[in-house]
Design a protein around this motif. Structure first.
Motif, PDB file in Angstrom:
ATOM      1  N   VAL A  94       0.872  -1.178   0.000  1.00 29.32           N
ATOM      2  CA  VAL A  94       0.000   0.000   0.000  1.00 29.32           C
ATOM      3  C   VAL A  94       0.907   1.225   0.000  1.00 29.32           C
ATOM      4  CG1 VAL A  94      -1.863   1.222   1.158  1.00 29.32           C
ATOM      5  CG2 VAL A  94      -1.722  -1.282   1.311  1.00 29.32           C
ATOM      6  N   PRO A  95       0.970   1.967  -1.101  1.00 35.31           N
ATOM      7  CA  PRO A  95       1.999   2.999  -1.279  1.00 35.31           C
ATOM      8  C   PRO A  95       2.055   4.060  -0.196  1.00 35.31           C
ATOM      9  CG  PRO A  95       0.868   2.566  -3.349  1.00 35.31           C
ATOM     10  CD  PRO A  95       0.111   1.846  -2.294  1.00 35.31           C
ATOM     11  N   HIS A  96       0.899   4.520   0.281  1.00 36.91           N
ATOM     12  CA  HIS A  96       0.894   5.661   1.199  1.00 36.91           C
ATOM     13  C   HIS A  96       0.892   5.244   2.668  1.00 36.91           C
ATOM     14  CE1 HIS A  96       0.636   8.508  -2.050  1.00 36.91           C
ATOM     15  NE2 HIS A  96      -0.331   7.797  -2.578  1.00 36.91           N
ATOM     16  N   MET A  97       1.018   3.940   2.909  1.00 40.12           N
ATOM     17  CA  MET A  97       1.187   3.468   4.277  1.00 40.12           C
ATOM     18  C   MET A  97       2.677   3.301   4.571  1.00 40.12           C
ATOM     19  SD  MET A  97      -1.952   0.739   4.658  1.00 40.12           S
ATOM     20  CE  MET A  97      -1.671   0.468   6.403  1.00 40.12           C
ATOM     21  N   SER A  98       3.042   3.309   5.849  1.00 40.27           N
ATOM     22  CA  SER A  98       4.449   3.200   6.224  1.00 40.27           C
ATOM     23  C   SER A  98       4.969   1.782   6.028  1.00 40.27           C
ATOM     24  CB  SER A  98       4.635   3.606   7.689  1.00 40.27           C
ATOM     25  OG  SER A  98       4.083   2.611   8.542  1.00 40.27           O
ATOM     26  N   GLU A 101       3.550  -0.393   8.779  1.00 44.11           N
ATOM     27  CA  GLU A 101       2.134  -0.681   8.555  1.00 44.11           C
ATOM     28  C   GLU A 101       1.947  -1.719   7.460  1.00 44.11           C
ATOM     29  OE1 GLU A 101      -0.010   3.543   9.744  1.00 44.11           O
ATOM     30  OE2 GLU A 101       1.044   3.377   7.835  1.00 44.11           O
ATOM     31  N   ASN A 102       2.766  -1.682   6.416  1.00 49.86           N
ATOM     32  CA  ASN A 102       2.685  -2.681   5.355  1.00 49.86           C
ATOM     33  C   ASN A 102       3.089  -4.061   5.847  1.00 49.86           C
ATOM     34  OD1 ASN A 102       2.142  -1.938   2.288  1.00 49.86           O
ATOM     35  ND2 ASN A 102       2.971  -0.106   3.272  1.00 49.86           N
ATOM     36  N   ASP A 139       8.727   4.327   9.794  1.00 51.41           N
ATOM     37  CA  ASP A 139       7.600   5.213   9.515  1.00 51.41           C
ATOM     38  C   ASP A 139       7.620   5.808   8.110  1.00 51.41           C
ATOM     39  OD1 ASP A 139       6.448   4.890  12.036  1.00 51.41           O
ATOM     40  OD2 ASP A 139       7.753   6.410  12.923  1.00 51.41           O
ATOM     41  N   PRO A 141       6.895   6.274   4.319  1.00 47.16           N
ATOM     42  CA  PRO A 141       5.874   5.730   3.412  1.00 47.16           C
ATOM     43  C   PRO A 141       6.516   4.912   2.301  1.00 47.16           C
ATOM     44  CG  PRO A 141       6.165   8.086   3.049  1.00 47.16           C
ATOM     45  CD  PRO A 141       6.984   7.744   4.253  1.00 47.16           C
ATOM     46  N   CYS A 143       5.734   4.660  -0.715  1.00 46.20           N
ATOM     47  CA  CYS A 143       5.844   5.374  -1.996  1.00 46.20           C
ATOM     48  C   CYS A 143       7.125   6.198  -2.082  1.00 46.20           C
ATOM     49  CB  CYS A 143       4.627   6.262  -2.220  1.00 46.20           C
ATOM     50  SG  CYS A 143       4.376   7.521  -0.961  1.00 46.20           S
ATOM     51  N   SER A 144       7.805   6.418  -0.969  1.00 46.81           N
ATOM     52  CA  SER A 144       9.051   7.181  -0.985  1.00 46.81           C
ATOM     53  C   SER A 144      10.267   6.301  -1.231  1.00 46.81           C
ATOM     54  CB  SER A 144       9.235   7.925   0.346  1.00 46.81           C
ATOM     55  OG  SER A 144       9.514   7.010   1.415  1.00 46.81           O
ATOM     56  N   GLN A 150      11.492  -1.349  -1.974  1.00 44.98           N
ATOM     57  CA  GLN A 150      10.155  -1.938  -1.898  1.00 44.98           C
ATOM     58  C   GLN A 150      10.237  -3.457  -1.963  1.00 44.98           C
ATOM     59  OE1 GLN A 150       7.162  -0.177  -4.461  1.00 44.98           O
ATOM     60  NE2 GLN A 150       8.158   1.814  -4.349  1.00 44.98           N
TER      61      GLN A 150
END
Length: 505
Positions: A94-98, A101-102, A139, A141, A143-144, A150
């Motif tokens: 999930v790109p906008h989760m940390s 969190e992923n 923490d 994200p 997407c960064s 990834q």
């Protein structure tokens, strides 16, 4: 005597999609404490078999056994609960989760009162990061992150699941040699703990480095299972393609290089980086490599208007040009083959002919109209040139194998007849036979069409064997230049790590 127990066994597995038989009575088994590699050409059935093991697909016929007991997985959650997890080639983040969190998505850690225990999840994420020899902020994200980072998060997710069997589908495709080394160290640690890893890869050097056994699939049929120490790369390649191959790479020849086609002076990808200066001539393949994050990606994309430079000049055929967009790049005869063909390069739900003709549709129009006939005529030449395997140019790109998708992307880059071809990871995620065709095409474009090719790759053997010259990037600048014929893995890595600097050749 081998006391390891069989943990997963497939007997006479068949899988059909409508009238297409993808797996034909496949028998496969793996044992505890084993790294078992599965190899084969694109379309051989590797990913389909792994998806059956992990509950994504159900077999049309045949039996699956886990620890000696028959099982039928109706979904990935059921497979995970039974002890089988998979890392797909396509990321499931999930790109906008940390990052944290992923990793704990759907199975978050909780305090005694039931509230989420964020500190515990961060600490565990840091432990996993250290295990992978990465310095990732829990923490941050997703997407960064870079593609390589990834991929590491996906691997950390699978490890945290604590399953008995971990399936890895092309996990090193986006990783640098240093990151591959970290991954392999973690895999060996998991194997020594008694876990089983099923590993899919097209990179035979890595296969022979990490595997205990190798299974070869050919056209949905089990060709052989071999102990790694008792076979050779030549034998494995022959089983994969059904014939003996003398060499994966084209014969080395002397580049009849023409005039300087592209020249970069003092390129700065970001303040404090570089500068980088280099040139490439017509008829030449310039290989560019370095460790992940050193700037080679940004330098390549800047030449196509996808990254804004902090400073520097670009010349095409001796004339200074401004390249601030892809449109400007193509107007100056520059095209770009991205490393992310599915998200950036191809329109997967459009046919082959529409993808290849897209850059030149204005040229193909008759008055205000663009006809399908014109597009298909334009495409047919590239389908024949690149041996794209499809019933017709009307086939949707999504339904092609990875190797054929890559050839469609290359055809799309060639349709504008470029002066300069920029390629980023040209053989990522494709099989040996398709790699050979891509290498041969790049050499043919350079030598016969006098295209100047700039190739950024993290595959050192690819860089050493396909390039005429090699540039090594470190800190956004050029740490050295080597004649490919004289370069070695060691000499490249010394430059890539900043240990040594070479004078320009």
């Amino acid at each position: 005597m081998d006391l390891r127990q069989t943990v997963l066994e497939a007997k006479d597995i068949c899988k059909s999609f409508y009238d297409n038989l993808v797996l034909d009575h496949v028998n496969f088994s793996c044992t505890s404490g084993e790294i078992h590699t599965l190899v084969g050409e694109n379309g051989a059935g590797k990913s389909t078999l792994m998806r059956i093991f992990s509950g994504v697909y159900q077999p049309t016929s045949g039996e699956l056994y886990l620890n000696g007991k028959p099982v039928k997985f109706t979904g990935t959650l059921q497979a995970q609960q039974a002890g089988v997890s998979i890392i797909h080639q396509e990321f499931n983040l999930v790109p906008h989760m940390s990052i944290a969190e992923n990793i704990f998505l759907g199975r978050q850690l909780r305090k005694k009162g039931g509230n989420l225990d964020f500190p515990a999840m961060r600490r565990r994420t840091e432990e996993l990061s250290r295990m992978m020899r990465m310095e990732l902020e829990p923490d941050a994200p997703v997407c960064s992150l870079t593609v390589a980072q990834q991929q590491m998060v996906e691997i950390m997710k699978a490890i945290e699941l604590d399953t008995q069997i971990i399936i890895m589908d092309e996990p090193t495709a986006a990783l640098t040699p240093v990151e591959v080394s970290s991954l392999f160290a973690a895999m060996r640690r998991l194997r020594d703990e008694g876990r089983t890893i099923i590993y899919i890869s097209h990179r035979l050097n890595e296969v022979f480095d990490i595997s205990d056994r190798i299974t070869v699939l050919k056209d949905g049929v089990m060709a052989a299972t071999l102990r790694t120490e008792e076979t050779t790369k030549d034998e494995v390649v022959s089983l994969m393609v059904g014939r003996k191959l003398d060499n994966i790479f084209p014969p080395r020849d002397e580049a009849a290089a023409g005039e300087v086609r592209l020249q970069a002076e003092g390129l700065v990808i970001a303040p404090g980086k570089g500068p980088a200066s280099f040139s490439v001539r017509a008829g030449e393949i310039l290989g560019v490599t370095g460790l992940e994050g050193q700037g080679q990606r940004e330098l390549l994309r800047a030449l196509f208007g996808l990254h804004r430079l902090a400073a520097g000049k670009i010349f095409i055929d001796g004339q200074e040009v401004r390249i601030r967009s892809t449109r400007e790049a193509m107007a100056h005869g520059v095209t770009f083959l991205t490393d992310d063909r599915k998200n950036e390069g191809l329109c997967l739900d459009l046919p082959i002919y529409r993808n290849i003709s897209l850059p030149v549709f204005r040229r193909l129009k008759t008055g205000p109209f663009l006809t399908v006939q014109a597009e298909r005529q334009e495409t047919q030449r590239y389908m024949e040139l690149m041996n794209i395997k499809a019933e017709s140019s009307a086939k949707l790109v999504r339904k092609l194998s990875g190797g054929n998708q890559q050839k469609v992307l290359l055809g799309k880059c060639l349709s504008p007849a470029p002066k300069v071809l920029l390629v980023h990871e040209p053989t990522r995620g494709i099989d040996v036979a398709a790699k050979i065709e891509i290498y041969t095409l790049l050499k043919k474009l350079a030598r016969e069409e006098q295209v100047a090719v700039v190739m950024v790759s993290s595959d050192l053997m690819e860089v050493l064997n396909v390039s005429d010259r090699i540039l090594v990037v470190y800190g956004g600048g050029i740490s050295g230049e080597l004649a490919a014929a004289d370069a070695t893995e060691e000499s490249v890595m010394r430059l890539a790590t900043g240990v040594a600097k070479e004078a320009a050749v």
